[in-house]
Design a protein around this motif. Sequence first.
Motif, PDB file in Angstrom:
ATOM      1  N   LYS A   1      40.260  52.501  46.143  1.00 45.92           N
ATOM      2  CA  LYS A   1      41.157  51.514  45.634  1.00 45.92           C
ATOM      3  C   LYS A   1      40.504  50.305  46.068  1.00 45.92           C
ATOM      4  CE  LYS A   1      45.660  49.380  45.806  1.00 45.92           C
ATOM      5  NZ  LYS A   1      46.876  49.574  46.388  1.00 45.92           N
ATOM      6  N   LYS A   2      40.113  50.135  47.145  1.00 51.07           N
ATOM      7  CA  LYS A   2      39.399  49.061  47.624  1.00 51.07           C
ATOM      8  C   LYS A   2      38.074  48.497  46.805  1.00 51.07           C
ATOM      9  CE  LYS A   2      37.332  46.647  51.723  1.00 51.07           C
ATOM     10  NZ  LYS A   2      36.654  46.887  52.953  1.00 51.07           N
ATOM     11  N   LYS A   3      37.243  49.617  46.461  1.00 51.61           N
ATOM     12  CA  LYS A   3      35.924  49.080  45.360  1.00 51.61           C
ATOM     13  C   LYS A   3      36.554  48.573  44.053  1.00 51.61           C
ATOM     14  CE  LYS A   3      32.775  51.985  47.839  1.00 51.61           C
ATOM     15  NZ  LYS A   3      32.080  53.258  47.893  1.00 51.61           N
ATOM     16  N   LEU A   4      37.446  49.545  43.590  1.00 53.47           N
ATOM     17  CA  LEU A   4      38.079  49.371  42.251  1.00 53.47           C
ATOM     18  C   LEU A   4      38.818  47.869  42.054  1.00 53.47           C
ATOM     19  CD1 LEU A   4      39.699  52.981  40.927  1.00 53.47           C
ATOM     20  CD2 LEU A   4      37.970  51.247  39.750  1.00 53.47           C
ATOM     21  N   MET A   5      39.599  47.647  43.031  1.00 54.34           N
ATOM     22  CA  MET A   5      39.988  46.140  43.046  1.00 54.34           C
ATOM     23  C   MET A   5      38.870  45.106  42.987  1.00 54.34           C
ATOM     24  SD  MET A   5      43.108  46.575  42.271  1.00 54.34           S
ATOM     25  CE  MET A   5      43.545  44.859  42.481  1.00 54.34           C
ATOM     26  N   GLY A   6      38.022  45.267  43.893  1.00 51.16           N
ATOM     27  CA  GLY A   6      36.632  44.775  43.935  1.00 51.16           C
ATOM     28  C   GLY A   6      35.858  44.412  42.663  1.00 51.16           C
ATOM     29  N   ILE A   7      35.848  45.610  41.864  1.00 50.74           N
ATOM     30  CA  ILE A   7      35.363  45.285  40.408  1.00 50.74           C
ATOM     31  C   ILE A   7      36.258  44.489  39.743  1.00 50.74           C
ATOM     32  CG2 ILE A   7      34.988  46.620  38.495  1.00 50.74           C
ATOM     33  CD1 ILE A   7      33.895  49.006  40.033  1.00 50.74           C
ATOM     34  N   PHE A   8      37.700  44.819  39.718  1.00 52.92           N
ATOM     35  CA  PHE A   8      38.317  44.055  38.681  1.00 52.92           C
ATOM     36  C   PHE A   8      38.266  42.403  39.183  1.00 52.92           C
ATOM     37  CE2 PHE A   8      40.249  48.197  37.538  1.00 52.92           C
ATOM     38  CZ  PHE A   8      40.378  47.481  36.204  1.00 52.92           C
ATOM     39  N   SER A   9      38.132  41.963  40.287  1.00 52.70           N
ATOM     40  CA  SER A   9      38.186  40.656  40.902  1.00 52.70           C
ATOM     41  C   SER A   9      36.982  40.079  40.959  1.00 52.70           C
ATOM     42  CB  SER A   9      38.976  40.390  42.365  1.00 52.70           C
ATOM     43  OG  SER A   9      38.086  41.504  43.309  1.00 52.70           O
ATOM     44  N   ASN A  10      35.805  40.812  40.578  1.00 51.33           N
ATOM     45  CA  ASN A  10      34.457  40.230  40.646  1.00 51.33           C
ATOM     46  C   ASN A  10      34.196  39.792  39.213  1.00 51.33           C
ATOM     47  OD1 ASN A  10      31.768  39.757  40.380  1.00 51.33           O
ATOM     48  ND2 ASN A  10      31.174  41.521  41.908  1.00 51.33           N
ATOM     49  N   SER A  11      33.725  38.493  39.025  1.00 49.50           N
ATOM     50  CA  SER A  11      33.526  37.792  37.663  1.00 49.50           C
ATOM     51  C   SER A  11      32.125  38.424  36.951  1.00 49.50           C
ATOM     52  CB  SER A  11      33.613  36.429  37.754  1.00 49.50           C
ATOM     53  OG  SER A  11      32.474  36.007  38.423  1.00 49.50           O
ATOM     54  N   GLU A  12      31.400  39.190  37.742  1.00 45.43           N
ATOM     55  CA  GLU A  12      30.248  39.728  37.256  1.00 45.43           C
ATOM     56  C   GLU A  12      30.620  41.066  36.269  1.00 45.43           C
ATOM     57  OE1 GLU A  12      27.276  40.696  40.164  1.00 45.43           O
ATOM     58  OE2 GLU A  12      27.195  38.575  40.689  1.00 45.43           O
ATOM     59  N   TYR A  13      31.647  41.595  36.524  1.00 45.99           N
ATOM     60  CA  TYR A  13      32.322  42.790  35.500  1.00 45.99           C
ATOM     61  C   TYR A  13      33.155  41.955  34.517  1.00 45.99           C
ATOM     62  CZ  TYR A  13      30.403  45.730  39.045  1.00 45.99           C
ATOM     63  OH  TYR A  13      29.638  46.487  40.161  1.00 45.99           O
ATOM     64  N   ALA A  14      32.616  41.550  33.433  1.00 43.81           N
ATOM     65  CA  ALA A  14      33.163  40.500  32.615  1.00 43.81           C
ATOM     66  C   ALA A  14      34.495  41.197  31.966  1.00 43.81           C
ATOM     67  CB  ALA A  14      32.455  40.153  31.515  1.00 43.81           C
ATOM     68  N   GLY A  15      34.440  42.321  31.655  1.00 47.35           N
ATOM     69  CA  GLY A  15      35.660  43.120  30.753  1.00 47.35           C
ATOM     70  C   GLY A  15      36.610  43.327  31.762  1.00 47.35           C
ATOM     71  N   ALA A  16      36.327  43.829  32.907  1.00 46.31           N
ATOM     72  CA  ALA A  16      37.446  44.253  33.953  1.00 46.31           C
ATOM     73  C   ALA A  16      38.074  42.820  34.566  1.00 46.31           C
ATOM     74  CB  ALA A  16      36.747  45.096  35.077  1.00 46.31           C
ATOM     75  N   HIS A  17      37.171  41.903  34.868  1.00 47.50           N
ATOM     76  CA  HIS A  17      37.630  40.728  35.261  1.00 47.50           C
ATOM     77  C   HIS A  17      38.490  39.776  34.212  1.00 47.50           C
ATOM     78  CE1 HIS A  17      37.789  37.316  38.147  1.00 47.50           C
ATOM     79  NE2 HIS A  17      37.543  36.568  37.240  1.00 47.50           N
ATOM     80  N   ARG A  18      38.208  40.064  32.893  1.00 45.34           N
ATOM     81  CA  ARG A  18      39.129  39.395  31.958  1.00 45.34           C
ATOM     82  C   ARG A  18      40.575  39.971  31.820  1.00 45.34           C
ATOM     83  NH1 ARG A  18      36.768  38.299  26.118  1.00 45.34           N
ATOM     84  NH2 ARG A  18      35.645  37.060  27.642  1.00 45.34           N
ATOM     85  N   ALA A  19      40.477  41.254  32.077  1.00 41.95           N
ATOM     86  CA  ALA A  19      41.718  42.303  32.219  1.00 41.95           C
ATOM     87  C   ALA A  19      42.610  41.615  33.352  1.00 41.95           C
ATOM     88  CB  ALA A  19      41.457  43.575  32.142  1.00 41.95           C
ATOM     89  N   TYR A  20      41.808  41.402  34.477  1.00 43.84           N
ATOM     90  CA  TYR A  20      42.671  40.958  35.725  1.00 43.84           C
ATOM     91  C   TYR A  20      43.218  39.562  35.582  1.00 43.84           C
ATOM     92  CZ  TYR A  20      42.371  39.795  40.567  1.00 43.84           C
ATOM     93  OH  TYR A  20      42.709  39.476  42.129  1.00 43.84           O
ATOM     94  N   LEU A  21      42.159  38.742  35.013  1.00 49.53           N
ATOM     95  CA  LEU A  21      42.839  37.510  34.891  1.00 49.53           C
ATOM     96  C   LEU A  21      44.094  37.418  34.066  1.00 49.53           C
ATOM     97  CD1 LEU A  21      39.863  35.487  34.641  1.00 49.53           C
ATOM     98  CD2 LEU A  21      41.126  35.728  36.632  1.00 49.53           C
ATOM     99  N   GLN A  22      43.902  38.442  32.804  1.00 45.45           N
ATOM    100  CA  GLN A  22      45.042  38.233  31.789  1.00 45.45           C
ATOM    101  C   GLN A  22      46.218  39.085  32.495  1.00 45.45           C
ATOM    102  OE1 GLN A  22      43.511  39.443  28.115  1.00 45.45           O
ATOM    103  NE2 GLN A  22      45.528  39.150  27.194  1.00 45.45           N
ATOM    104  N   LEU A  23      46.376  40.099  32.945  1.00 46.33           N
ATOM    105  CA  LEU A  23      47.348  40.998  33.549  1.00 46.33           C
ATOM    106  C   LEU A  23      47.726  40.586  34.947  1.00 46.33           C
ATOM    107  CD1 LEU A  23      46.231  44.204  32.273  1.00 46.33           C
ATOM    108  CD2 LEU A  23      47.802  42.640  31.069  1.00 46.33           C
TER     109      LEU A  23
END
Length: 99
Positions: free
Chosen positions: A44-66
Amino acid sequence: MPYNDPDPSDPNVLVGVELEVDEDAAKDMAYVFAEEFARLGMDKKKLMGIFSNSEYAGAHRAYLQLGENEIETIVDECISVWGSVRIIDRVNNRDLHQE
């Protein structure tokens, strides 16, 4: 044609486009990212890190939107399904999650 000066009429030039997505599409995209990385064995910690990292554009966009709470719910759900899957190399008798 110079290396860093692509010809726009060349059909082989890779072109990226940005599309606006609604909340349902963002949720689907978040599930795809979470499932993919959970299946690779990330916690979970690594997955949340991916979503909160702006270098992973698609995942981060979902994080910001949701929002963080919705993403955390999606991550928890995917880890509950895929987090217990263990990949074992039967040829070499190795548990790939132990490495």
